[in-house]
Design an enzyme around this catalytic site. Structure first.
Site, PDB file in Angstrom:
ATOM      1  N   ASN A   7       0.880  -1.166   0.000  1.00 23.62           N
ATOM      2  CA  ASN A   7       0.000   0.000   0.000  1.00 23.62           C
ATOM      3  C   ASN A   7       0.919   1.218   0.000  1.00 23.62           C
ATOM      4  OD1 ASN A   7      -1.860   1.978   0.443  1.00 23.62           O
ATOM      5  ND2 ASN A   7      -2.812   1.021   2.228  1.00 23.62           N
ATOM      6  N   LYS A  14       3.237   0.634   3.173  1.00 24.83           N
ATOM      7  CA  LYS A  14       2.914  -0.402   4.157  1.00 24.83           C
ATOM      8  C   LYS A  14       2.949  -1.720   3.421  1.00 24.83           C
ATOM      9  CE  LYS A  14      -0.280   2.480   6.714  1.00 24.83           C
ATOM     10  NZ  LYS A  14      -1.669   2.845   6.566  1.00 24.83           N
ATOM     11  N   ARG A  86      -2.488  -1.795  -3.729  1.00 22.91           N
ATOM     12  CA  ARG A  86      -3.714  -1.001  -3.585  1.00 22.91           C
ATOM     13  C   ARG A  86      -3.591   0.198  -4.518  1.00 22.91           C
ATOM     14  NH1 ARG A  86      -5.254   3.221   0.858  1.00 22.91           N
ATOM     15  NH2 ARG A  86      -7.442   3.507   0.354  1.00 22.91           N
ATOM     16  N   HIS A 174     -12.705   3.568  -0.409  1.00 28.31           N
ATOM     17  CA  HIS A 174     -12.608   2.580   0.676  1.00 28.31           C
ATOM     18  C   HIS A 174     -13.247   1.254   0.262  1.00 28.31           C
ATOM     19  CE1 HIS A 174     -12.726   6.248   3.572  1.00 28.31           C
ATOM     20  NE2 HIS A 174     -11.465   5.867   3.418  1.00 28.31           N
ATOM     21  N   HIS A 200     -17.099   2.676   7.392  1.00 25.54           N
ATOM     22  CA  HIS A 200     -15.632   2.703   7.516  1.00 25.54           C
ATOM     23  C   HIS A 200     -15.276   4.056   8.120  1.00 25.54           C
ATOM     24  CE1 HIS A 200     -11.400   1.930   6.202  1.00 25.54           C
ATOM     25  NE2 HIS A 200     -11.390   3.248   6.297  1.00 25.54           N
ATOM     26  N   LEU A 201     -14.923   4.052   9.413  1.00 25.60           N
ATOM     27  CA  LEU A 201     -14.664   5.313  10.114  1.00 25.60           C
ATOM     28  C   LEU A 201     -13.204   5.370  10.543  1.00 25.60           C
ATOM     29  CD1 LEU A 201     -17.869   5.247  12.400  1.00 25.60           C
ATOM     30  CD2 LEU A 201     -17.640   6.197  10.096  1.00 25.60           C
ATOM     31  N   ARG A 233     -11.504  16.409   6.671  1.00 31.87           N
ATOM     32  CA  ARG A 233     -12.341  16.764   5.508  1.00 31.87           C
ATOM     33  C   ARG A 233     -13.763  17.090   5.955  1.00 31.87           C
ATOM     34  NH1 ARG A 233     -10.915  11.465   2.306  1.00 31.87           N
ATOM     35  NH2 ARG A 233      -8.684  11.524   2.719  1.00 31.87           N
ATOM     36  N   GLY A 322     -10.321   2.553  12.349  1.00 30.89           N
ATOM     37  CA  GLY A 322      -9.826   3.056  13.645  1.00 30.89           C
ATOM     38  C   GLY A 322     -10.914   3.501  14.606  1.00 30.89           C
ATOM     39  N   ILE A 323     -11.834   4.328  14.149  1.00 28.62           N
ATOM     40  CA  ILE A 323     -12.885   4.843  15.031  1.00 28.62           C
ATOM     41  C   ILE A 323     -14.017   3.820  15.183  1.00 28.62           C
ATOM     42  CG2 ILE A 323     -14.657   6.652  15.232  1.00 28.62           C
ATOM     43  CD1 ILE A 323     -12.584   8.537  13.820  1.00 28.62           C
ATOM     44  N   GLU A 325     -13.915   0.653  14.984  1.00 29.83           N
ATOM     45  CA  GLU A 325     -13.519  -0.528  15.764  1.00 29.83           C
ATOM     46  C   GLU A 325     -13.272  -0.198  17.228  1.00 29.83           C
ATOM     47  OE1 GLU A 325     -10.139  -2.364  13.738  1.00 29.83           O
ATOM     48  OE2 GLU A 325     -11.183  -2.044  11.840  1.00 29.83           O
ATOM     49  N   ASN A 326     -12.876   1.056  17.503  1.00 30.84           N
ATOM     50  CA  ASN A 326     -12.404   1.369  18.854  1.00 30.84           C
ATOM     51  C   ASN A 326     -13.261   2.321  19.661  1.00 30.84           C
ATOM     52  OD1 ASN A 326      -9.797  -0.095  18.854  1.00 30.84           O
ATOM     53  ND2 ASN A 326      -9.407   1.240  17.103  1.00 30.84           N
ATOM     54  N   GLU A 374      -7.704  -4.668   4.928  1.00 29.77           N
ATOM     55  CA  GLU A 374      -7.582  -4.371   3.494  1.00 29.77           C
ATOM     56  C   GLU A 374      -6.449  -5.182   2.867  1.00 29.77           C
ATOM     57  OE1 GLU A 374      -7.736  -0.250   4.908  1.00 29.77           O
ATOM     58  OE2 GLU A 374      -8.699   0.242   3.004  1.00 29.77           O
TER      59      GLU A 374
HETATM   60  P1  ADP Z   1      -6.523   5.814   8.537  1.00 30.85           P
HETATM   61  O1  ADP Z   1      -7.657   6.315   7.694  1.00 30.85           O
HETATM   62  O2  ADP Z   1      -5.404   6.793   8.665  1.00 30.85           O
HETATM   63  O3  ADP Z   1      -6.101   4.394   8.246  1.00 30.85           O
HETATM   64  P2  ADP Z   1      -7.484   4.698  11.050  1.00 30.85           P
HETATM   65  O4  ADP Z   1      -8.423   3.677  10.511  1.00 30.85           O
HETATM   66  O5  ADP Z   1      -6.223   4.232  11.676  1.00 30.85           O
HETATM   67  O6  ADP Z   1      -7.167   5.829   9.988  1.00 30.85           O
HETATM   68  O7  ADP Z   1      -8.292   5.573  12.127  1.00 30.85           O
HETATM   69  C1  ADP Z   1      -7.731   6.689  12.738  1.00 30.85           C
HETATM   70  C2  ADP Z   1      -8.725   7.259  13.739  1.00 30.85           C
HETATM   71  O8  ADP Z   1      -9.073   6.236  14.706  1.00 30.85           O
HETATM   72  C3  ADP Z   1      -8.183   8.447  14.544  1.00 30.85           C
HETATM   73  O9  ADP Z   1      -9.168   9.452  14.636  1.00 30.85           O
HETATM   74  C4  ADP Z   1      -7.941   7.837  15.918  1.00 30.85           C
HETATM   75  O10 ADP Z   1      -8.062   8.804  16.929  1.00 30.85           O
HETATM   76  C5  ADP Z   1      -9.072   6.820  15.992  1.00 30.85           C
HETATM   77  N1  ADP Z   1      -8.828   5.811  17.038  1.00 30.85           N
HETATM   78  C6  ADP Z   1      -7.848   4.893  17.109  1.00 30.85           C
HETATM   79  N2  ADP Z   1      -7.915   4.209  18.262  1.00 30.85           N
HETATM   80  C7  ADP Z   1      -8.959   4.718  18.965  1.00 30.85           C
HETATM   81  C8  ADP Z   1      -9.558   4.442  20.249  1.00 30.85           C
HETATM   82  N3  ADP Z   1      -9.083   3.502  21.041  1.00 30.85           N
HETATM   83  N4  ADP Z   1     -10.639   5.169  20.596  1.00 30.85           N
HETATM   84  C9  ADP Z   1     -11.141   6.128  19.801  1.00 30.85           C
HETATM   85  N5  ADP Z   1     -10.632   6.430  18.580  1.00 30.85           N
HETATM   86  C10 ADP Z   1      -9.558   5.743  18.177  1.00 30.85           C
END
Ligand code: ADP
Length: 387
Positions: A7, A14, A86, A174, A200-201, A233, A322-323, A325-326, A374
């Site tokens: 990627n 990556k 990619r 995405h 996808h966040l 954005r 990232g968002i 999932e977490n 991905e």
């Molecule tokens: P990219 O599009 O760069 O691949 P990611 O999928 O890694 O992005 O997502 C990045 C976002 O996920 C950031 O806003 C980051 O703050 C958020 N994030 C990562 N871990 C957590 C967490 N544990 N809780 C809340 N938000 C998170």
């Protein structure tokens, strides 16, 4: 069979090496700050900090590591049968995984104008890999490809036909991630006919409506600025704002691009594009952070509502990246007050999503957290093409 997945960004690569069809990750890593004074290369637990003038030096470090006798990963470069890349924009030309040849590279070049930040870097990755692994098959997997099934009713803009004929339409992005998580969701649902929304966040963000495994609508459009509020954005705004900024406030087209791409979204609303930071401040009661989160979730809600309406129902809502999932906070805000819609979550399961294998729903409509992958999707699609 060993398949390397790359990627490539303008200043980073990556990579993951897979054993296929077992889907086993042999090794993964990344090279960062390519072209800058201080580069960084990391693979497994080996890290080098030195200048990486171009992508070539990064891939050379990767081959050195793979060929190193102590690591015993490959005996010679030919052990890597294929490299899956990619590529962000495939326009109307690429709807499937594609074996790279001169014509394909020319076409990717023609699409630079549609994805000026991404396609050039993706092509550099391909051309560097061709130099370093001349015997390997180079395969391009396009982020737009999954969305080629979006029907005309959803991919056409209501603007004069000549622009549509020029290729101005919704492409969506995405796609590799939406495809991966929707496939996983369909496996979990265990039925052929399905209506799913995938969210996808990440730093960039998009929502996709998926009917029977096919993309039916998506929130990004001709470019990747449209739709949801993102890290930097704006997402959807009124087009008149652009003309006002340019005609009345004398911003140039480049300025407006930079404002809407890099200075908007959560960065503009809360001064940060790191959601963890915004959540922390919201927890302490900071009004700006609370409003930013509310606006962020509300933008997602609007898309969920409209996609349920246009699909005529919903079997599963999927959070990823990232968002997605977490952040249990974002998941809670997005699904709040949607019970009348058939969407509701168990707040305890939401907080401990991993323990519950991502199954956080408390309604007929499933609500799932599914980690995206991905790289694996690229490896799988590359393998399928070769077989
Ligand atoms: P990219 O599009 O760069 O691949 P990611 O999928 O890694 O992005 O997502 C990045 C976002 O996920 C950031 O806003 C980051 O703050 C958020 N994030 C990562 N871990 C957590 C967490 N544990 N809780 C809340 N938000 C998170």
């Amino acid at each position: 069979m060993k398949i390397l997945v790359l990627n490539s960004g303008s200043s980073s690569v990556k990579f993951q090496l897979f054993e296929m069809p077992e889907k086993k990750v042999i090794v993964k890593g990344l090279a960062e700050r390519i072209g800058e004074e201080k580069g960084r290369f990391k693979i497994g637990d080996w890290e080098v900090n030195k200048a990486l003038p171009s992508h070539k030096e990064a891939l050379e470090l990767l081959t050195d590591y793979l060929l190193n006798k102590e690591n015993q990963i490959i005996k010679n470069k030919e052990d890597i049968v294929a490299i899956g890349h990619r590529v962000v924009h495939g326009g109307k030309s690429f709807m499937q995984p594609t074996l790279v040849n001169v014509q394909v590279k020319d076409k990717i070049k023609e699409l630079f104008s549609l994805a000026p930040l991404h396609n050039p870097a993706n092509l550099i990755g391909i051309e560097t890999a061709e130099q370093i692994f001349p015997k390997a098959k180079q395969i391009a997997i396009f982020d737009t490809a999954f969305h080629h099934t979006i029907p005309e009713v959803n991919h056409k803009y209501a603007i004069p036909k000549k622009f549509y004929d020029e290729g101005i339409q919704k492409y969506g992005f995405h796609g590799i991630s939406h495809q991966y998580v929707s496939r996983e969701a369909i496996k979990k649902l265990g039925k052929d006919s399905s209506k799913i929304i995938t969210l996808h966040l990440g730093n960039g963000a998009s929502a996709t409506a998926v009917v029977d495994g096919k993309s039916f609508d998506t929130s990004m459009g001709f470019g990747p600025m449209n739709g949801l509020i993102m890290g930097t954005r704006s997402g959807d705004i009124d087009q008149s704002i652009i003309f006002y900024l340019m005609d009345k406030m004398a911003y140039s087209s480049e300025d407006v691009q930079a404002i809407l791409n890099k200075k908007s979204g959560m960065m503009a609303l809360a001064g940060s594009n790191d959601l963890r930071d915004i959540e922390q401040r919201a927890e302490q009661g900071e009004a700006t952070a609370l409003m930013a989160l509310e606006m962020y979730a509300n933008a997602i809600k609007k898309y969920v509502g409209s996609y349920v309406a246009e699909m005529g129902g919903l079997d599963a809502l999927v959070f990823t990246a990232g968002i997605g999932e977490n952040s249990d906070v974002v998941r809670r805000l997005v699904t709040k007050d949607m019970a009348f819609f058939g969407i509701s979550i168990d707040l305890e399961k939401n907080k401990q999503a991993k323990i519950y294998q991502g199954d956080i729903g408390n309604s007929k409509t499933k609500v799932w957290v599914i980690p995206t992958n991905e790289e694996l999707e690229i490896a799988v699609q590359s393998y399928e093409l070769l077989s």
